[in-house]
Design a protein around this motif. Structure first.
Motif, PDB file in Angstrom:
ATOM      1  N   LYS A   1       0.825  -1.211   0.000  1.00 39.40           N
ATOM      2  CA  LYS A   1       0.000   0.000   0.000  1.00 39.40           C
ATOM      3  C   LYS A   1       0.857   1.258   0.000  1.00 39.40           C
ATOM      4  N   GLU A   2       2.049   1.197   0.623  1.00 38.23           N
ATOM      5  CA  GLU A   2       2.908   2.388   0.695  1.00 38.23           C
ATOM      6  C   GLU A   2       3.566   2.700  -0.642  1.00 38.23           C
ATOM      7  N   LYS A   3       3.578   1.746  -1.557  1.00 38.42           N
ATOM      8  CA  LYS A   3       4.145   2.002  -2.881  1.00 38.42           C
ATOM      9  C   LYS A   3       3.266   2.970  -3.676  1.00 38.42           C
ATOM     10  N   GLY A   4       2.029   3.121  -3.239  1.00 37.46           N
ATOM     11  CA  GLY A   4       1.112   4.050  -3.902  1.00 37.46           C
ATOM     12  C   GLY A   4       1.192   5.433  -3.269  1.00 37.46           C
ATOM     13  N   ASP A   5       0.066   6.104  -3.231  1.00 36.16           N
ATOM     14  CA  ASP A   5      -0.017   7.463  -2.701  1.00 36.16           C
ATOM     15  C   ASP A   5      -0.011   7.422  -1.168  1.00 36.16           C
ATOM     16  N   TRP A   6       0.900   8.164  -0.553  1.00 33.69           N
ATOM     17  CA  TRP A   6       1.010   8.167   0.910  1.00 33.69           C
ATOM     18  C   TRP A   6      -0.148   8.933   1.561  1.00 33.69           C
TER      19      TRP A   6
ATOM     20  N   GLU B   1      -2.159   5.715  11.645  1.00 26.98           N
ATOM     21  CA  GLU B   1      -1.856   4.434  12.298  1.00 26.98           C
ATOM     22  C   GLU B   1      -1.076   3.507  11.377  1.00 26.98           C
ATOM     23  N   GLU B   2      -1.412   3.517  10.087  1.00 22.23           N
ATOM     24  CA  GLU B   2      -0.688   2.683   9.126  1.00 22.23           C
ATOM     25  C   GLU B   2       0.746   3.170   8.949  1.00 22.23           C
ATOM     26  N   LYS B   3       0.933   4.486   8.919  1.00 23.48           N
ATOM     27  CA  LYS B   3       2.285   5.042   8.812  1.00 23.48           C
ATOM     28  C   LYS B   3       3.109   4.686  10.050  1.00 23.48           C
ATOM     29  N   LYS B   4       2.478   4.758  11.219  1.00 22.11           N
ATOM     30  CA  LYS B   4       3.179   4.380  12.453  1.00 22.11           C
ATOM     31  C   LYS B   4       3.512   2.900  12.465  1.00 22.11           C
TER      32      LYS B   4
END
Length: 179
Positions: free
Chosen positions: A75-80, A86-89
């Protein structure tokens, strides 16, 4: 032997980077790091993890990849902007153990260092006191004040070292120290 090394070097250049790491890395190191990804060179060239301010990017990730983390990595390969906080953490915690603020925070270790230092100083004091009381004999009589004054008077009367010594500071006519 040299020909084999050169041949291995030519073969190694044709292999993608991850394969070179697998070939060069011993199986012992692989057992230590498990399935964690190697993402950099490391501060000493070995695949290990350490939180350091002077070298902030460790060679391997903190956690082994789990299915949740793998889906987040896709998912992080797409748009941040589509990732929640919570996902970023969660992505950060999969790669790093602590934040800069966490590993730079004071630990209170100075208290134990000062405490142990004071313990060692007090032990040294008690050893010194015990040696003075139980091992060393008392000072000789020549250390008493009246004996030291008598010795000084004898040095002055004998005019020892009259040019630069104690006798040079004594006025023999007035029988007192020069002013």
């Amino acid at each position: 032997m040299a020909g084999k090394l050169m041949l291995f070097g030519k073969i190694a250049h044709n292999i993608p980077g991850s394969s070179i790491q697998r070939c060069a890395m011993s199986s012992y190191v692989r057992t230590l790091i498990g399935k964690r990804e190697i993402v950099g060179f490391g501060f000493n060239g070995e695949p290990n993890y350490v939180d350091r301010t002077d070298f902030p990017l460790p060679a391997i990730r903190w956690k082994e990849p789990s299915p949740d983390v793998l889906t987040l990595r896709e998912k992080e390969k797409g748009d941040w902007k589509l990732l929640s906080i919570e996902e970023k953490k969660a992505l950060y915690r999969a790669s790093f153990c602590q934040t800069f603020a966490e590993f730079k925070a004071p630990t209170g270790e100075w208290k134990s260092v000062i405490g142990l230092g004071l313990v060692f100083i007090s032990v040294a004091f008690w050893i010194f006191y015990g040696m003075k009381v139980f091992v060393y004999s008392p000072l000789p009589d020549s250390f008493k004040k009246e004996n030291r004054e008598a010795q000084l008077r004898r040095i002055i009367d004998l005019q020892m070292n009259p040019v630069e010594g104690i006798a040079s500071k004594w006025d023999y006519e007035k029988d007192d120290w020069k002013k």
